[in-house]
Scaffold this motif. Structure first.
Motif, mmCIF file in Angstrom:
data_model
loop_
_atom_site.group_PDB
_atom_site.id
_atom_site.type_symbol
_atom_site.label_atom_id
_atom_site.label_comp_id
_atom_site.label_asym_id
_atom_site.label_seq_id
_atom_site.Cartn_x
_atom_site.Cartn_y
_atom_site.Cartn_z
ATOM 1 N N ASP A 102 -1.271 1.421 6.836
ATOM 2 C CA ASP A 102 -2.476 2.256 6.859
ATOM 3 C C ASP A 102 -2.704 2.653 8.313
ATOM 4 O O ASP A 102 -3.149 1.827 9.135
ATOM 5 C CB ASP A 102 -3.669 1.495 6.291
ATOM 6 N N ASP A 148 -4.676 3.913 10.505
ATOM 7 C CA ASP A 148 -6.105 4.231 10.580
ATOM 8 C C ASP A 148 -6.543 4.848 11.902
ATOM 9 O O ASP A 148 -7.512 5.593 11.945
ATOM 10 C CB ASP A 148 -6.932 2.965 10.364
ATOM 11 N N HIS A 157 -5.384 8.983 2.895
ATOM 12 C CA HIS A 157 -6.229 7.809 3.164
ATOM 13 C C HIS A 157 -7.608 8.257 3.638
ATOM 14 O O HIS A 157 -8.148 7.759 4.619
ATOM 15 C CB HIS A 157 -5.523 6.942 4.218
ATOM 16 N N HIS A 176 -11.981 8.077 6.946
ATOM 17 C CA HIS A 176 -11.866 6.685 6.514
ATOM 18 C C HIS A 176 -13.198 6.138 6.019
ATOM 19 O O HIS A 176 -13.543 4.962 6.224
ATOM 20 C CB HIS A 176 -11.339 5.816 7.673
ATOM 21 N N HIS A 212 -1.287 -2.618 9.219
ATOM 22 C CA HIS A 212 -2.005 -1.665 10.072
ATOM 23 C C HIS A 212 -1.340 -1.681 11.439
ATOM 24 O O HIS A 212 -1.177 -2.777 12.024
ATOM 25 C CB HIS A 212 -3.474 -2.084 10.202
HETATM 26 ZN ZN LIG Z 1 -7.488 2.094 6.314
#
Ligand SMILES: [Zn+2]
Length: 274
Positions: free
Chosen positions: A22, A24, A97, A101, A229
Motif C-alpha cells: 500500500d 500510501d 487505494h 486515503h 507499506h
Molecule cells: Zn493505505
C-alpha cells in the motif's frame, strides 16, 4: 473447482503468495481532518516510503524476479508520478487505494464517490486502469462497494471473511474478494506509535508469524496475501527481515508468487464454474 474446494494454481503450485504494497505516502496524514502540513516531521516518516522505501523494494523484487500488487492513492499518483510509473514499468500491478486515503467508514457518500472517481482520474493520467481496489484502513462500506460495481472493478482486497478468494455479498451484489488479515499487515509489527514508544511485537514476531502462515498454507493449499507499506517494510533492517520470509517461501516446493490481478482471473474462472 476441485472436491476439496481449493483453487488450482498454475504449474501445479500448492500455494500462491501475493506480495502487496500500500503505497500510501503522506496521503493518510493529509486526508485527516485538520491541516497536517504544519507537521513536517510526521509527514516525513510517511514520505520515506516514496523515496528510499520504494527504491529498496523495487530492487528487492527485481533481484528475485518477484511480482507485486501496489495499491496507490490518487494523490500519490499525482505527486509521485515517476515512482508509480516505475512500478508499473517494472511489471507490477497497480491497484486503486482511494484519492486522499480517506476511510470510507468515516466520510459521507459524496466523499466516498470523490475518493473513487478522483483516484481513477489520477491513475488514468498515468495511463493506468486499475482492476482492483483496497479500501484505505480496510474500511469498505456498502456505498463504496456500489461504486466499485458502477466502475466495473474486477475485485476488492479489504475483507477478511475467508482465507482464499470468495464472493462477498454486499447490498444484494457479489463482490470478488481477495481477502486480507491484520496479522498479515506489516503495520501490526512495524508501525511506530510515537511518544512513549511502541507496544508492538516487533520484527522477530513478524518474521516468525509470516513464516508460520506460509507453512500452514502449504499444509492446506490456498492463497496468502501479505500486506506491506513502503514506509515500514521499506526501511533497512526491515527489508533484511522480509528477505528471510521470502527465502523461506522460495525454499519450499509448490509455491508460486502472483499478483492479485492473476488471482482474480483464476478465482473468477474456477468459482463461477463450481
Ligand atoms: Zn493505505
Amino acid at each position: 473447482m476441485p472436491p476439496d474446494g481449493k483453487l488450482q494454481w498454475p504449474d501445479g503450485a500448492r500455494v500462491a503468495i501475493a506480495l502487496t504494497f500500500d503505497v500510501d505516502g503522506e496521503a493518510p496524514l493529509l486526508g485527516e481532518s485538520g491541516d497536517a502540513t504544519h507537521r513536517p516531521a510526521a509527514i516525513s516518516e510517511w514520505r520515506y516510503g516514496l523515496g528510499a522505501g520504494i527504491r529498496r523494494i523495487r530492487r528487492f523484487l527485481a533481484d528475485r524476479g518477484l511480482p507485486a500488487t501496489c495499491y496507490v492513492p490518487g494523490w500519490v499518483a499525482d505527486h509521485y508520478p515517476d515512482q508509480i510509473r516505475a512500478l508499473r514499468d517494472d511489471g507490477h500491478e497497480i491497484g486503486h487505494h482511494g484519492y486522499l486515503h480517506k476511510n470510507p467508514e468515516q466520510v459521507d457518500a459524496n466523499a466516498q464517490r470523490a475518493e473513487i472517481e478522483q483516484g481513477l482520474e489520477a491513475l488514468e493520467r498515468l495511463d493506468i486502469r486499475p482492476r482492483g481496489y483496497r479500501a484505505p484502513y480496510l474500511g469498505l462500506t456498502e456505498v463504496t462497494a456500489g461504486l466499485l460495481h458502477e466502475h466495473e472493478f474486477e475485485y476488492d482486497s479489504s475483507c477478511m471473511g475467508a482465507d482464499d478468494p470468495y464472493y462477498e455479498q454486499i447490498d444484494g451484489r457479489s463482490l470478488l474478494e481477495i481477502p486480507v488479515h491484520w496479522s498479515l499487515d506489516d503495520g501490526a509489527y512495524l508501525a511506530w506509535l510515537g511518544e512513549g514508544g511502541s507496544n508492538l511485537p516487533g520484527i522477530a514476531a513478524w518474521v516468525a508469524t509470516w513464516r508460520a502462515e506460509i507453512d500452514a498454507a502449504i499444509g492446506e493449499g490456498g492463497l496468502v496475501t501479505f500486506m506491506m507499506h513502503p514506509h515500514w517494510t521499506g526501511r533497512r533492517h526491515q527489508m533484511a527481515a522480509l528477505s528471510e520470509v521470502i527465502k523461506h517461501a522460495q525454499e519450499r516446493p509448490d509455491v508460486r508468487f502472483t499478483t492479485h490481478g492473476e488471482v482474480a482471473h483464476i478465482a473468477r474462472a474456477q468459482l463461477d464454474d463450481a
